[in-house]
Design an enzyme around this catalytic site. Structure first.
Site, PDB file in Angstrom:
ATOM      1  N   ARG A 192       0.859  -1.190   0.000  1.00 13.14           N
ATOM      2  CA  ARG A 192       0.000   0.000   0.000  1.00 13.14           C
ATOM      3  C   ARG A 192       0.888   1.229   0.000  1.00 13.14           C
ATOM      4  O   ARG A 192       1.881   1.273   0.736  1.00 13.14           O
ATOM      5  CB  ARG A 192      -0.846   0.043   1.286  1.00 13.14           C
ATOM      6  CG  ARG A 192      -1.779  -1.119   1.476  1.00 13.14           C
ATOM      7  CD  ARG A 192      -2.149  -1.268   2.945  1.00 13.14           C
ATOM      8  NE  ARG A 192      -0.971  -1.558   3.774  1.00 13.14           N
ATOM      9  CZ  ARG A 192      -0.935  -1.470   5.105  1.00 13.14           C
ATOM     10  NH1 ARG A 192      -1.994  -1.072   5.766  1.00 13.14           N
ATOM     11  NH2 ARG A 192       0.155  -1.776   5.777  1.00 13.14           N
TER      12      ARG A 192
ATOM     13  N   CYS B 192      -3.990   2.437  -8.621  1.00 17.85           N
ATOM     14  CA  CYS B 192      -4.233   0.987  -8.652  1.00 17.85           C
ATOM     15  C   CYS B 192      -5.702   0.613  -8.724  1.00 17.85           C
ATOM     16  O   CYS B 192      -6.160   0.090  -9.741  1.00 17.85           O
ATOM     17  CB  CYS B 192      -3.587   0.332  -7.435  1.00 17.85           C
ATOM     18  SG  CYS B 192      -1.832   0.697  -7.309  1.00 17.85           S
TER      19      CYS B 192
HETATM   20  C1  UGA Z   1      -4.047  -0.621  -3.161  1.00 14.73           C
HETATM   21  C2  UGA Z   1      -4.189  -1.896  -2.327  1.00 14.73           C
HETATM   22  O1  UGA Z   1      -4.725  -1.567  -1.041  1.00 14.73           O
HETATM   23  C3  UGA Z   1      -2.844  -2.592  -2.175  1.00 14.73           C
HETATM   24  O2  UGA Z   1      -2.993  -3.810  -1.457  1.00 14.73           O
HETATM   25  C4  UGA Z   1      -2.281  -2.870  -3.568  1.00 14.73           C
HETATM   26  O3  UGA Z   1      -0.994  -3.496  -3.498  1.00 14.73           O
HETATM   27  C5  UGA Z   1      -2.142  -1.553  -4.326  1.00 14.73           C
HETATM   28  O4  UGA Z   1      -3.433  -0.933  -4.417  1.00 14.73           O
HETATM   29  C6  UGA Z   1      -1.595  -1.873  -5.683  1.00 14.73           C
HETATM   30  O5  UGA Z   1      -2.292  -2.513  -6.464  1.00 14.73           O
HETATM   31  O6  UGA Z   1      -0.449  -1.540  -5.947  1.00 14.73           O
HETATM   32  P1  UGA Z   1      -3.195   1.858  -2.599  1.00 14.73           P
HETATM   33  O7  UGA Z   1      -3.550   2.208  -4.008  1.00 14.73           O
HETATM   34  O8  UGA Z   1      -1.890   2.290  -2.039  1.00 14.73           O
HETATM   35  O9  UGA Z   1      -3.213   0.269  -2.411  1.00 14.73           O
HETATM   36  O10 UGA Z   1      -4.331   2.485  -1.686  1.00 14.73           O
HETATM   37  P2  UGA Z   1      -5.435   1.970  -0.679  1.00 14.73           P
HETATM   38  O11 UGA Z   1      -4.959   2.084   0.702  1.00 14.73           O
HETATM   39  O12 UGA Z   1      -6.004   0.681  -1.113  1.00 14.73           O
HETATM   40  O13 UGA Z   1      -6.543   3.103  -0.904  1.00 14.73           O
HETATM   41  C7  UGA Z   1      -7.130   3.272  -2.186  1.00 14.73           C
HETATM   42  C8  UGA Z   1      -8.180   4.339  -2.137  1.00 14.73           C
HETATM   43  O14 UGA Z   1      -9.300   3.898  -1.386  1.00 14.73           O
HETATM   44  C9  UGA Z   1      -7.758   5.664  -1.518  1.00 14.73           C
HETATM   45  O15 UGA Z   1      -8.231   6.714  -2.345  1.00 14.73           O
HETATM   46  C10 UGA Z   1      -8.459   5.673  -0.184  1.00 14.73           C
HETATM   47  O16 UGA Z   1      -8.766   6.966   0.259  1.00 14.73           O
HETATM   48  C11 UGA Z   1      -9.723   4.898  -0.490  1.00 14.73           C
HETATM   49  N1  UGA Z   1     -10.329   4.235   0.674  1.00 14.73           N
HETATM   50  C12 UGA Z   1      -9.649   3.283   1.360  1.00 14.73           C
HETATM   51  C13 UGA Z   1     -11.618   4.569   1.054  1.00 14.73           C
HETATM   52  O17 UGA Z   1     -12.282   5.430   0.441  1.00 14.73           O
HETATM   53  N2  UGA Z   1     -12.180   3.943   2.138  1.00 14.73           N
HETATM   54  C14 UGA Z   1     -11.519   2.992   2.843  1.00 14.73           C
HETATM   55  O18 UGA Z   1     -12.101   2.454   3.810  1.00 14.73           O
HETATM   56  C15 UGA Z   1     -10.216   2.665   2.445  1.00 14.73           C
END
Ligand code: UGA
Length: 436
Positions: free
Chosen positions: A151, A264
């Site tokens: 992440r 992602c």
């Molecule tokens: C995501 C996955 O979580 C990783 O496991 C994966 O390795 C990565 O993509 C990838 O494919 O490389 P990341 O893009 O760093 O990781 O971000 P996340 O933490 O998943 O968050 C993604 C989005 O969802 C953000 O905009 C965040 O604000 C949003 N989010 C997250 C929500 O709106 N609500 C939540 O409860 C959690």
């Protein structure tokens, strides 16, 4: 072990530095000279907590170097492919140009018996195709697919201590040998009993995209509940807490608000859907279209809410935007929901005064038309409305008195991250997504 990492973007730079930190001898390769120069000087080309420290220690150890010259990988036993797979322009499918170019450029430099390990997120079927290519270059060389689950914001800790390792390998002796090599690379994590799944190529590729599809679905599920909550006077954050106590559901990734963005989740669900269509299985993944649509509707809702609290028009208004990165602890603005909302508000005639602890530089490259200031307090000066769009801890900690410089007393919480009662008690009009 002697390792090369091809592609030094988010994934590759962190992987290269982390592998050197674990004791391997690593060469990182990228076509971007500026990026290579920065990394060689132990400067992270993007904001990622912990990365500058491990880059510095790995560079100093002599175990990590960076180059644009592919021939320098020739003595590596293992080559990680860590290039990007962005969404194709005007299509949902993944663009595999960089993966294909990396593998093609690598082939002439493979030493006898080398292992090529794919880390990039790819459509199912890609690894089998690339394995054939590798085999034609060197009969003893082979390919494995080892997806990455890091992440952003936790990339170093996730790479050094992954929650699981997945190896997609060929059948038979070649696959066993590949798994053995990967075990040596990850011996520190394996010694800590990290779960390890050894499987075929297709499963490994699908583990990655289905994990991201599941996470995206979970977020869109709670945001769909937010739409229902808005219409019925219910509170989606209490709903999330209550259903999250069921361990089968779990509270994580049930934070409602502006929804998901980044490099992602959005492009991965689209590419997965596109691959489903190609396989004649469009129905199986059609729900991902709904997941995408729910997610994008939250951005519309935020713009509508801003217009509504300002009396029906954004034209000529001054709007403070707190948070530009797609999530906290990142300077990444790829498909950032906050940036999208800010741009739409500006397109309706408002002046956008934006801030972010880390993402001003990356945001201003895409949107030079916003006014950028260093802090939330500065952004609020004379603002008709304040929008909290990325839940940085600095913004969570804001007190109403900190923003007393605003012209209006209206705050919109796009991430359900503020204490509603506190802001209301201080005389502010507080509105958020999915809560009364
Ligand atoms: C995501 C996955 O979580 C990783 O496991 C994966 O390795 C990565 O993509 C990838 O494919 O490389 P990341 O893009 O760093 O990781 O971000 P996340 O933490 O998943 O968050 C993604 C989005 O969802 C953000 O905009 C965040 O604000 C949003 N989010 C997250 C929500 O709106 N609500 C939540 O409860 C959690």
């Amino acid at each position: 072990m002697k390792i090369s990492v091809i592609g030094c973007g988010y994934l590759g730079a962190v992987h290269a530095a982390s592998m050197a930190e674990l004791g391997h001898e690593v060469v990182g390769v990228d076509v971007d000279q500026a990026k290579i120069d920065a990394l060689a000087a132990a400067k992270a080309p993007f904001f990622e907590p912990g990365l500058p420290e491990i880059l510095a220690s790995a560079n100093a150890s002599g175990r990590l170097r960076f180059t644009t010259d592919m021939s320098e990988v020739a003595d590596a036993e293992v080559h990680f492919i860590a290039v990007g797979t962005p969404q194709k322009k005007g299509e949902y499918a993944a663009d595999l140009t960089y993966v294909d170019a990396a593998v093609t450029a690598l082939l002439p430099h493979l030493r006898d018996g080398a292992l090529v390990v794919g880390k990039s997120t790819v459509p199912v079927g890609t690894a089998a195709r690339l394995a054939d290519l590798v085999a034609t270059a060197d009969a003893d060389a082979s390919l494995a697919w080892n997806p990455e689950f890091l992440r952003e914001g936790f990339a170093v800790q996730d790479t050094l201590g992954p929650d699981r390792l997945v190896y997609g390998v060929a059948a038979g002796a070649a696959g066993e040998r590949a798994a053995g090599i990967l075990d040596r690379i990850y011996e520190v994590a394996l010694a800590k009993d990290t779960p390890r799944i050894v499987t075929d190529y297709a499963t490994a590729e699908l583990v990655k995209v289905s994990a991201n599809a599941f996470l995206a679905t979970k977020i869109s599920f709670i945001n769909a509940m937010a739409e229902i909550a808005e219409a019925t006077g219910a509170d989606v954050t209490q709903l999330a807490d209550a259903i999250g106590h069921d361990v089968r559901i779990g509270r994580r990734f049930l934070n409602s608000g502006l929804g998901f963005g980044g490099g992602c989740l959005p492009k991965d669900i689209r590419a997965f859907r596109a691959r489903g269509e190609e396989l004649g299985l469009g129905n199986s993944l059609a729900f991902l279209g709904e997941v995408d649509a729910i997610n994008l509707r939250r951005r519309d809702r935020m713009v509508d809410l801003a217009r509504e609290v300002l009396g029906g028009s954004l034209d000529g208004k001054r709007v403070a935007v707190l948070g530009l990165a797609f999530k906290p602890d990142s300077d990444d603005v790829r498909d950032s929901p906050s940036l999208d909302v800010a741009a739409r508000i500006r397109a309706e005639g408002a002046t956008v005064v934006a801030t972010d602890p880390e993402a001003i530089e990356t945001a201003s490259r895409q949107h030079p038309e916003f006014e950028y200031v260093a802090t939330a307090e500065e952004a609020a000066v004379g603002a008709d409305v304040v929008l909290v769009l990325t839940e940085w801890k600095q913004y969570r900690a804001l007190e109403p008195a900190d923003l007393a410089v605003a012209a209006g007393r209206i705050i919109l919480d796009g991430r359900n991250c503020l204490d509603r009662e506190k802001w209301r008690a201080a005389g502010w009009l507080y509105r958020s997504l999915g809560r009364p």
